[in-house]
Design a protein around this motif. Structure first.
Motif, PDB file in Angstrom:
ATOM      1  N   LEU A 154       6.691   7.378   2.357  1.00 52.09           N
ATOM      2  CA  LEU A 154       8.069   6.311   2.459  1.00 52.09           C
ATOM      3  C   LEU A 154       8.431   6.203   3.752  1.00 52.09           C
ATOM      4  N   ASP A 155       8.653   7.433   4.384  1.00 49.95           N
ATOM      5  CA  ASP A 155       9.147   7.487   5.742  1.00 49.95           C
ATOM      6  C   ASP A 155       8.215   6.498   6.821  1.00 49.95           C
ATOM      7  N   GLU A 156       6.924   6.940   6.648  1.00 51.86           N
ATOM      8  CA  GLU A 156       6.025   6.094   7.331  1.00 51.86           C
ATOM      9  C   GLU A 156       6.016   4.464   7.093  1.00 51.86           C
ATOM     10  N   GLY A 157       6.094   3.966   5.796  1.00 49.07           N
ATOM     11  CA  GLY A 157       6.171   2.946   5.380  1.00 49.07           C
ATOM     12  C   GLY A 157       7.664   2.183   5.934  1.00 49.07           C
ATOM     13  N   CYS A 158       8.694   2.793   5.546  1.00 46.12           N
ATOM     14  CA  CYS A 158       9.818   2.446   6.279  1.00 46.12           C
ATOM     15  C   CYS A 158       9.921   2.101   7.719  1.00 46.12           C
ATOM     16  N   LYS A 159       9.095   3.124   8.360  1.00 45.87           N
ATOM     17  CA  LYS A 159       9.217   2.756   9.694  1.00 45.87           C
ATOM     18  C   LYS A 159       8.292   1.553  10.311  1.00 45.87           C
ATOM     19  N   LEU A 160       7.093   1.566   9.538  1.00 49.57           N
ATOM     20  CA  LEU A 160       6.200   0.383   9.773  1.00 49.57           C
ATOM     21  C   LEU A 160       6.889  -1.000   9.367  1.00 49.57           C
ATOM     22  N   PHE A 161       7.406  -0.884   8.457  1.00 47.50           N
ATOM     23  CA  PHE A 161       8.049  -2.126   7.561  1.00 47.50           C
ATOM     24  C   PHE A 161       9.493  -2.063   7.436  1.00 47.50           C
ATOM     25  N   PRO A 162      10.491  -2.117   8.372  1.00 48.18           N
ATOM     26  CA  PRO A 162      11.649  -1.457   8.155  1.00 48.18           C
ATOM     27  C   PRO A 162      12.603  -2.500   7.381  1.00 48.18           C
ATOM     28  N   ASN A 163      11.868  -3.807   7.010  1.00 48.70           N
ATOM     29  CA  ASN A 163      12.657  -4.882   6.371  1.00 48.70           C
ATOM     30  C   ASN A 163      12.057  -4.754   4.821  1.00 48.70           C
ATOM     31  N   TYR A 201       0.800  -0.987   0.047  1.00 46.83           N
ATOM     32  CA  TYR A 201      -0.131  -0.065  -0.136  1.00 46.83           C
ATOM     33  C   TYR A 201       0.818   1.255   0.009  1.00 46.83           C
ATOM     34  N   TYR A 202       1.663   1.290   0.746  1.00 47.40           N
ATOM     35  CA  TYR A 202       2.691   2.418   0.703  1.00 47.40           C
ATOM     36  C   TYR A 202       3.659   2.557  -0.248  1.00 47.40           C
ATOM     37  N   ALA A 203       3.960   1.393  -0.847  1.00 41.56           N
ATOM     38  CA  ALA A 203       4.684   1.310  -2.313  1.00 41.56           C
ATOM     39  C   ALA A 203       3.953   2.140  -3.302  1.00 41.56           C
ATOM     40  N   ALA A 204       2.594   1.597  -3.470  1.00 43.17           N
ATOM     41  CA  ALA A 204       1.681   2.133  -4.367  1.00 43.17           C
ATOM     42  C   ALA A 204       1.280   3.824  -4.161  1.00 43.17           C
ATOM     43  N   LEU A 205       1.139   3.924  -2.737  1.00 45.08           N
ATOM     44  CA  LEU A 205       0.637   5.398  -2.713  1.00 45.08           C
ATOM     45  C   LEU A 205       1.967   6.237  -2.821  1.00 45.08           C
ATOM     46  N   ALA A 206       3.031   6.092  -2.542  1.00 46.29           N
ATOM     47  CA  ALA A 206       4.233   6.990  -2.854  1.00 46.29           C
ATOM     48  C   ALA A 206       4.264   7.038  -4.395  1.00 46.29           C
ATOM     49  N   ASN A 207       4.029   5.747  -5.356  1.00 40.35           N
ATOM     50  CA  ASN A 207       4.045   5.901  -6.586  1.00 40.35           C
ATOM     51  C   ASN A 207       3.138   7.004  -7.262  1.00 40.35           C
ATOM     52  N   TYR A 208       1.763   6.908  -6.600  1.00 35.87           N
ATOM     53  CA  TYR A 208       0.746   7.850  -7.025  1.00 35.87           C
ATOM     54  C   TYR A 208       1.429   9.182  -6.898  1.00 35.87           C
ATOM     55  N   TYR A 209       1.997   9.612  -5.696  1.00 35.81           N
ATOM     56  CA  TYR A 209       2.287  10.726  -5.414  1.00 35.81           C
ATOM     57  C   TYR A 209       3.619  11.291  -6.300  1.00 35.81           C
ATOM     58  N   TRP A 210       4.658  10.254  -6.648  1.00 35.02           N
ATOM     59  CA  TRP A 210       5.605  10.550  -7.485  1.00 35.02           C
ATOM     60  C   TRP A 210       5.192  10.991  -9.048  1.00 35.02           C
ATOM     61  N   LYS A 211       4.083  10.232  -9.313  1.00 33.28           N
ATOM     62  CA  LYS A 211       3.507  10.195 -10.817  1.00 33.28           C
ATOM     63  C   LYS A 211       2.821  11.825 -10.653  1.00 33.28           C
ATOM     64  N   ASP A 235       6.834  20.670  -4.898  1.00 32.25           N
ATOM     65  CA  ASP A 235       7.349  20.036  -3.690  1.00 32.25           C
ATOM     66  C   ASP A 235       6.168  19.726  -2.559  1.00 32.25           C
ATOM     67  N   LYS A 236       5.086  20.335  -2.583  1.00 27.97           N
ATOM     68  CA  LYS A 236       4.121  19.979  -1.649  1.00 27.97           C
ATOM     69  C   LYS A 236       3.761  18.387  -1.770  1.00 27.97           C
ATOM     70  N   ILE A 237       3.577  18.000  -3.191  1.00 28.80           N
ATOM     71  CA  ILE A 237       3.259  16.569  -3.503  1.00 28.80           C
ATOM     72  C   ILE A 237       4.447  15.714  -2.959  1.00 28.80           C
ATOM     73  N   LEU A 238       5.734  16.324  -3.410  1.00 28.01           N
ATOM     74  CA  LEU A 238       7.014  15.285  -3.152  1.00 28.01           C
ATOM     75  C   LEU A 238       7.079  15.177  -1.488  1.00 28.01           C
ATOM     76  N   ASN A 239       6.753  16.230  -0.897  1.00 33.98           N
ATOM     77  CA  ASN A 239       7.054  16.104   0.633  1.00 33.98           C
ATOM     78  C   ASN A 239       5.755  14.841   1.113  1.00 33.98           C
ATOM     79  N   LYS A 240       4.617  14.854   0.495  1.00 34.29           N
ATOM     80  CA  LYS A 240       3.696  13.809   0.663  1.00 34.29           C
ATOM     81  C   LYS A 240       4.335  12.534   0.250  1.00 34.29           C
ATOM     82  N   MET A 241       4.973  12.348  -0.596  1.00 39.53           N
ATOM     83  CA  MET A 241       5.713  11.173  -1.105  1.00 39.53           C
ATOM     84  C   MET A 241       6.680  10.539  -0.035  1.00 39.53           C
ATOM     85  N   PHE A 242       7.660  11.565   0.363  1.00 40.78           N
ATOM     86  CA  PHE A 242       8.441  11.282   1.404  1.00 40.78           C
ATOM     87  C   PHE A 242       8.088  10.750   2.607  1.00 40.78           C
ATOM     88  N   ALA A 243       6.988  11.509   2.955  1.00 46.89           N
ATOM     89  CA  ALA A 243       6.365  11.243   4.256  1.00 46.89           C
ATOM     90  C   ALA A 243       5.796   9.741   4.136  1.00 46.89           C
TER      91      ALA A 243
END
Length: 305
Positions: free
Chosen positions: A124-133, A63-73, A114-122
């Motif tokens: 990914l940060d949340e995803g990495c925190k919840l799923f560190p592996n 889900y986090y991978a997909a959401l980040a891809n959406y924001y990147w797009k 930049d605003k959308i990029l910030n959402k994307m990084f947020a």
């Protein structure tokens, strides 16, 4: 003949929307549905699907991978650029004034919100925190930082991966929580070497040196990482140290064409023509067309001096 000393190995081709990933099936095939919509550039339907996924599905790593891809797009687009200075990169057309002289250049440039990029990084940060592996999320961040030319941020993320590698004992997972596309230790080394190569194209010496040392400490016997350290010494003008390192690497990997070239070039730059020619002749006899041509030209040039 101009030759570049730093030949590094691109052992990994990373292809995806964003994450050097694979098309995977999540519950209800949310991820597959999302990929299809994004490939169709239907961001409205993609956003609707993500909303439904968040409400009714499982907010897993996919889900986090997909959401980040959406924001990147959504974050990047192209715009028309007009400049009087010739751009170093991109496809630009020159236009002339009434006298026939070049008046400027026009072409497309990539722009980012930049605003959308910030959402994307947020995300990914949340995803990495919840799923560190989940390595795809972490390397997704690295990929984006490289796209944006943010070398220091890319290195910081790589360092976080290498630290987590010690904690999880290299038990990384990928999309759909499956194993990485290749065994994790090799996959990480190959990805990081590719990142080093990309950073070498635009990052400053401090950033490149920091990453080179970080990677060497992670895998000190890995030939590409050892080669990086020797190349860094060369780049700093320490030819003696660089040559010593290249000689040691060549002793361990005598058939490696990258190593052979680097040592030959080091000898050449120090005026050790005889030693350089011997190695260039080895390249000229190799089965690799690129290095065969390099070797032939180098031998001819040195012998004609």
């Amino acid at each position: 003949m101009k030759r570049n000393y730093l030949h590094t190995r691109l052992t990994l081709s990373i292809v995806l929307l964003l994450f050097c990933g694979l098309k995977a099936a999540a519950q209800r095939n949310y991820f597959n549905e999302f990929i299809q919509l994004l490939e169709q550039e239907d961001t409205i339907a993609a956003k609707k699907l993500l909303t439904d996924w968040k409400k009714n599905g499982t907010k897993n790593g996919d889900y986090y991978a997909a959401l980040a891809n959406y924001y990147w797009k959504k974050s990047n687009s192209s715009a028309l650029s007009l400049t009087t200075n010739k751009p170093e990169e991109g496809d630009f057309l020159a236009f002339k004034d009434s006298t026939g002289a070049t008046a400027g250049y026009i072409g497309q440039v990539q722009t980012y919100d930049d605003k959308i990029l910030n959402k994307m990084f947020a995300t990914l940060d949340e995803g990495c925190k919840l799923f560190p592996n989940r390595l795809d999320l972490a390397f997704g961040k690295v990929h984006i930082y490289l796209e944006l030319g943010k070398g220091e941020e890319a290195i910081k993320t790589i360092q976080q991966v290498l630290e987590q590698d010690k904690t999880n004992h290299r038990q990384w997972i990928w999309l759909e929580d499956k194993p990485t596309p290749a065994p994790a230790p090799d996959f990480i080394k190959d990805c990081c070497q590719s990142y080093f190569y990309q950073l070498n194209e635009f990052a400053d010496e401090k950033v490149i040196t920091e990453l080179g040392e970080e990677l060497y400490n992670y895998a000190p016997t890995y030939i590409p990482f050892r080669t990086n350290m020797a190349a860094l010494s060369f780049n700093k003008g320490n030819l003696k140290r660089a040559t010593e390192l290249f000689e040691a690497i060549h002793k361990d990997a005598p058939d490696d064409l990258v190593v052979t070239y680097n040592l030959a070039y080091s000898y050449e730059k120090q005026g050790k023509t005889k030693e350089a020619i011997l190695l260039y002749e080895q390249l000229a006899k190799s089965n690799n067309e690129q290095y065969k041509e390099i070797g032939k030209k180098a031998v001819k040039e040195l012998k004609d001096k």
